[in-house]
Design a protein around this motif. Structure first.
Motif, PDB file in Angstrom:
ATOM      1  N   ARG A   1      14.235   4.942  -7.640  1.00 22.84           N
ATOM      2  CA  ARG A   1      13.460   3.704  -7.886  1.00 22.84           C
ATOM      3  C   ARG A   1      12.190   4.361  -8.185  1.00 22.84           C
ATOM      4  O   ARG A   1      11.795   5.238  -8.076  1.00 22.84           O
ATOM      5  CB  ARG A   1      13.572   2.940  -6.496  1.00 22.84           C
ATOM      6  CG  ARG A   1      14.589   2.283  -6.219  1.00 22.84           C
ATOM      7  CD  ARG A   1      14.922   1.083  -7.010  1.00 22.84           C
ATOM      8  NE  ARG A   1      16.148   0.371  -6.463  1.00 22.84           N
ATOM      9  CZ  ARG A   1      17.479   0.635  -7.044  1.00 22.84           C
ATOM     10  NH1 ARG A   1      17.656   1.509  -7.894  1.00 22.84           N
ATOM     11  NH2 ARG A   1      18.367  -0.226  -6.641  1.00 22.84           N
ATOM     12  N   TYR A   2      11.286   3.176  -8.969  1.00 25.71           N
ATOM     13  CA  TYR A   2      10.059   3.586  -9.323  1.00 25.71           C
ATOM     14  C   TYR A   2       9.350   2.943  -7.944  1.00 25.71           C
ATOM     15  O   TYR A   2       9.571   1.724  -7.644  1.00 25.71           O
ATOM     16  CB  TYR A   2       9.589   2.533 -10.483  1.00 25.71           C
ATOM     17  CG  TYR A   2      10.172   3.067 -11.803  1.00 25.71           C
ATOM     18  CD1 TYR A   2       9.740   4.365 -12.411  1.00 25.71           C
ATOM     19  CD2 TYR A   2      11.348   2.568 -12.151  1.00 25.71           C
ATOM     20  CE1 TYR A   2      10.239   4.623 -13.726  1.00 25.71           C
ATOM     21  CE2 TYR A   2      11.897   3.089 -13.619  1.00 25.71           C
ATOM     22  CZ  TYR A   2      11.297   4.309 -14.347  1.00 25.71           C
ATOM     23  OH  TYR A   2      11.703   4.525 -15.403  1.00 25.71           O
ATOM     24  N   PHE A   3       8.242   3.829  -7.841  1.00 23.78           N
ATOM     25  CA  PHE A   3       7.346   3.427  -6.717  1.00 23.78           C
ATOM     26  C   PHE A   3       5.956   3.233  -7.022  1.00 23.78           C
ATOM     27  O   PHE A   3       5.518   4.145  -7.845  1.00 23.78           O
ATOM     28  CB  PHE A   3       7.544   4.245  -5.464  1.00 23.78           C
ATOM     29  CG  PHE A   3       8.788   4.068  -4.846  1.00 23.78           C
ATOM     30  CD1 PHE A   3       9.009   3.263  -3.756  1.00 23.78           C
ATOM     31  CD2 PHE A   3      10.065   4.895  -4.964  1.00 23.78           C
ATOM     32  CE1 PHE A   3      10.173   3.063  -2.897  1.00 23.78           C
ATOM     33  CE2 PHE A   3      11.227   4.859  -4.272  1.00 23.78           C
ATOM     34  CZ  PHE A   3      11.305   3.875  -3.247  1.00 23.78           C
TER      35      PHE A   3
ATOM     36  N   LEU B   1       3.639   9.762   2.127  1.00 22.48           N
ATOM     37  CA  LEU B   1       4.774   9.167   1.449  1.00 22.48           C
ATOM     38  C   LEU B   1       4.165   9.126   0.036  1.00 22.48           C
ATOM     39  O   LEU B   1       5.044   9.063  -1.019  1.00 22.48           O
ATOM     40  CB  LEU B   1       5.460   8.023   1.853  1.00 22.48           C
ATOM     41  CG  LEU B   1       6.226   8.174   3.003  1.00 22.48           C
ATOM     42  CD1 LEU B   1       6.930   6.906   3.398  1.00 22.48           C
ATOM     43  CD2 LEU B   1       7.355   9.297   2.982  1.00 22.48           C
ATOM     44  N   ALA B   2       3.159   8.641  -0.120  1.00 21.97           N
ATOM     45  CA  ALA B   2       2.297   8.455  -1.598  1.00 21.97           C
ATOM     46  C   ALA B   2       2.370   9.491  -2.453  1.00 21.97           C
ATOM     47  O   ALA B   2       2.319   9.624  -3.434  1.00 21.97           O
ATOM     48  CB  ALA B   2       1.165   7.732  -1.333  1.00 21.97           C
TER      49      ALA B   2
ATOM     50  N   LEU C   1       5.441   1.194  -1.871  1.00 23.52           N
ATOM     51  CA  LEU C   1       5.754   2.147  -0.421  1.00 23.52           C
ATOM     52  C   LEU C   1       5.289   1.199   0.585  1.00 23.52           C
ATOM     53  O   LEU C   1       4.196   0.968   0.472  1.00 23.52           O
ATOM     54  CB  LEU C   1       5.036   3.333  -0.806  1.00 23.52           C
ATOM     55  CG  LEU C   1       5.491   4.429  -1.540  1.00 23.52           C
ATOM     56  CD1 LEU C   1       4.993   5.738  -1.996  1.00 23.52           C
ATOM     57  CD2 LEU C   1       6.917   5.092  -1.023  1.00 23.52           C
ATOM     58  N   GLY C   2       5.953   1.041   1.714  1.00 24.81           N
ATOM     59  CA  GLY C   2       5.596   0.523   2.971  1.00 24.81           C
ATOM     60  C   GLY C   2       5.619  -0.813   2.951  1.00 24.81           C
ATOM     61  O   GLY C   2       5.144  -1.422   4.010  1.00 24.81           O
ATOM     62  N   SER C   3       5.880  -1.691   1.741  1.00 28.30           N
ATOM     63  CA  SER C   3       6.060  -3.115   1.889  1.00 28.30           C
ATOM     64  C   SER C   3       6.913  -3.638   2.700  1.00 28.30           C
ATOM     65  O   SER C   3       8.005  -3.010   2.906  1.00 28.30           O
ATOM     66  CB  SER C   3       6.154  -3.571   0.537  1.00 28.30           C
ATOM     67  OG  SER C   3       7.245  -3.474  -0.022  1.00 28.30           O
ATOM     68  N   SER C   4       6.921  -4.804   3.281  1.00 33.92           N
ATOM     69  CA  SER C   4       7.846  -5.556   4.330  1.00 33.92           C
ATOM     70  C   SER C   4       9.373  -5.339   3.415  1.00 33.92           C
ATOM     71  O   SER C   4       9.580  -5.913   2.520  1.00 33.92           O
ATOM     72  CB  SER C   4       7.295  -6.846   4.779  1.00 33.92           C
ATOM     73  OG  SER C   4       7.322  -7.884   3.837  1.00 33.92           O
ATOM     74  N   GLY C   5      10.136  -5.030   4.449  1.00 36.97           N
ATOM     75  CA  GLY C   5      11.558  -5.220   3.917  1.00 36.97           C
ATOM     76  C   GLY C   5      12.072  -3.809   2.914  1.00 36.97           C
ATOM     77  O   GLY C   5      13.204  -3.871   2.476  1.00 36.97           O
TER      78      GLY C   5
END
Length: 611
Positions: A481-483, A261-262, A452-456
């Motif tokens: 969104r900015y990621f 995803l990155a 990306l991938g953080s909880s929640g």
């Protein structure tokens, strides 16, 4: 640098033999083919000059580093080095022969021999390279067919990297430029454009496609999305940090990796000042609040790289801090780490821990961050944790003599439309008021977008929905969104602690925003599913949610920093917060309704517009 004697003497002996043979060939050409009379002392000339030529040439080749590279790896830089060495060898041999003054020595040999010797030496190396490539081609002929997506230049770089990667056979190239269709590079033909990907894959029997575009290139994200429509497994080449982490050199031919995803970010990963961070953290005590969370735990991992004397980890979740402890015991057994279950809303407990360990650097990651959950029934909890928790941690840092304090903030604090964002903006203002009163501690905040991938975050939620068979729920087809990646977020926090003035708010150049629906589509396709199998449903914007987030408010400008990807936000002059009054208001608001809390919050954060 020392080299194996065996690795040098064999090619040197072969070169010496070639130089000697071409020296004799030059004489044969001079006196036989050109029908000139040979001098009476020709045998003496050959007896003396032939070994001399071999010695001088091999010495020049060795002196200029020609033997550092095996013949099978000869490429353009090695050919350039060889050409330079041959020129030096020819001039040196001419000088030696001039000093020897051999009677009747034909001077034309000095001009003829470099032509013959140069052709022979170049041919020998070219033949070795062709032979090695032929062996490699035969070894990969049985590999899985692979399509390479990218322009001709990008494909050429990918093919070079894939040569030593076993298990794959490049069947065809796919270019985003229709004008390149029909052309070829390194013997592989461009069989079509991206629109032809499914057809070409079927014709070639390929189930995998490799994205050759460089990370951070503008076309990479679009190419990923287009390629995923063909329902192929998407691969890309490993990044340099993948090689470093795995201990494999870039020339080792590490196998292609699955697209992550990155890769959707549309920009290269941010590179930060490792040397400066090392000087900030080495030998110091560092403390992280919210250490069990996605960002907090990555902060701890990054800090562990910089030789801290002690790492203090604080989190209110027992299971999160336990998981962190188990990980660090396995990964960093020599690191001195202390783990505490404590809540940042308890200032006395914080002060005790801070004074016990006297941290030099404090990274404050503890926060409530879920927008809909904090919007109504839990509004007071957002204020207690995000505002009072920040203020309590900053005061404990100052009281214990900390040099630096970094608050992790969010892009949702800019022109907030929800309680969570407004509470983080109020935390920034409270920190700036505290910094003005306590200049001995360098206090700053860092704003960044979604991780990306953080909880929640949406990534785990989408993954769970896909695993359950769908549907994947997206609030709006146009929401963006900015990621950034979790390591980037952690490194940015560390970098901000190193830079700027106390009271600064740092923002990151996060590239182009990502459409959430594109993220959902790519996750579905990376799971080898189609949107027919896992549909996407649009549910409408949630309370407090915006279609797009901003990194800077309308009345803010930015100033550059020494790092090209970091800037300092400058907002309009505001009256400093009355911190005792702020604490008293939050303490007295327990029984207030969400509407009352939002109205009071708007008075403190004028840019907050409740929905």
């Amino acid at each position: 640098m020392r080299f194996s004697t065996r690795a040098i003497w064999r090619p040197a002996a072969a070169d010496a033999l070639l130089v000697a043979l071409t020296w004799l060939l030059a004489f044969l050409f001079r006196f036989s083919l050109l029908r000139n009379d040979a001098p009476v002392n020709l045998a003496q000339i050959l007896w003396i000059s032939t070994p001399l030529a071999a010695v001088v040439w091999v010495a020049a080749l060795a002196g200029l580093g020609v033997y550092r590279t095996p013949w099978r790896h000869t490429s353009v830089p090695e050919f350039k080095r060889l050409a330079s060495a041959m020129i030096v060898a020819a001039l040196a041999l001419a000088a030696v022969l001039l000093l020897l003054r051999l009677p009747n020595f034909p001077r034309s040999i000095v001009l003829l021999h470099p032509l013959f010797a140069g052709a022979a030496l170049l041919g020998l190396r070219l033949g070795a390279r062709i032979l090695a490539e032929g062996r490699l081609t035969r070894s990969t002929a049985q590999g899985k067919p692979l399509l390479v997506l990218g322009t001709l230049d990008e494909a050429a770089r990918a093919l070079q990297s894939l040569r030593s990667s076993k298990g794959w056979q490049v069947a065809a190239l796919i270019s985003p430029n229709r004008g390149e269709v029909g052309r070829s590079v390194q013997g592989v033909r461009v069989a079509g454009s991206v629109d032809d990907l499914a057809r070409v894959a079927q014709a070639q029997g390929a189930s995998h496609a490799l994205i050759a575009s460089e990370p951070g290139s503008p076309a990479r994200r679009e190419l990923l999305l287009q390629a995923s429509d063909a329902h192929l497994a998407l691969l890309t080449l490993p990044r340099a940090d993948d090689w470093l982490q795995s201990g494999v050199s870039g020339g080792g031919g590490q196998a292609p990796r699955q697209v992550e995803l990155a890769d959707l970010l549309g920009r290269a990963a941010v590179q930060l000042d490792v040397r400066g961070l090392s000087s900030l953290l080495a030998g110091q005590v560092a403390l992280v609040t919210g250490a069990g969370g996605s960002i907090g735990s990555e902060l701890c991992r990054q800090i562990a790289r910089f030789g801290v004397r002690q790492l203090v980890c604080i989190d209110s979740s027992e299971i999160a801090i336990y998981a962190l402890e188990q990980e660090f015991k396995a990964r960093f057994p020599e690191l001195a780490v202390r783990y505490y279950t404590a809540n940042v809303r308890e200032p006395e407990r914080l002060l005790d821990l801070f004074k016990r360990h006297r941290p030099a650097v404090v990274l404050h990651a503890a926060a409530y961050k879920h927008v809909p959950l904090m919007e109504d029934d839990n509004a007071i909890e957002a204020l207690r944790t995000n505002v009072l928790g920040t203020l309590g941690a900053a005061r404990a840092a100052t009281a214990s003599g900390a040099q630096r304090f970094v608050l992790i903030s969010t892009d949702k604090a800019v022109n907030p439309t929800n309680v969570m964002g407004a509470s983080k903006r109020l935390a920034e203002l409270a920190l700036q008021a505290h910094a003005a009163q306590h200049p001995e501690t360098h206090c700053c905040a860092v704003r960044f977008g979604n991780v990306l991938g953080s909880s929640g975050s949406v990534v785990p939620r989408f993954a769970a929905q896909i695993a359950a068979g769908g549907p994947v729920t997206v609030t709006h087809p146009e929401i963006v969104r900015y990621f950034m990646t979790i390591p980037e977020a952690a490194q940015l926090v560390l970098q901000a602690g190193l830079m700027g003035e106390s009271g600064n708010i740092f923002v990151l150049d996060m590239g182009e925003p990502v459409k959430i629906v594109d993220l959902a589509r790519l996750m579905i396709r990376l799971s080898n599913k189609t949107e027919e199998e896992i549909p996407i449903h649009f549910t409408g914007l949630r309370p407090g949610e915006k279609l797009f987030e901003e990194l800077l408010a309308d009345d803010e400008t930015t100033l550059p920093t020494p790092h090209p990807k970091l800037r300092v936000a400058r907002q309009a002059e505001l009256a400093p917060l009355d911190l005792p009054a702020l604490q008293a208001w939050i303490a007295a608001s327990s029984a207030d309704s969400p509407a009352q809390i939002k109205a009071a919050l708007h008075a403190l954060v004028p840019e907050y517009t409740p929905q």
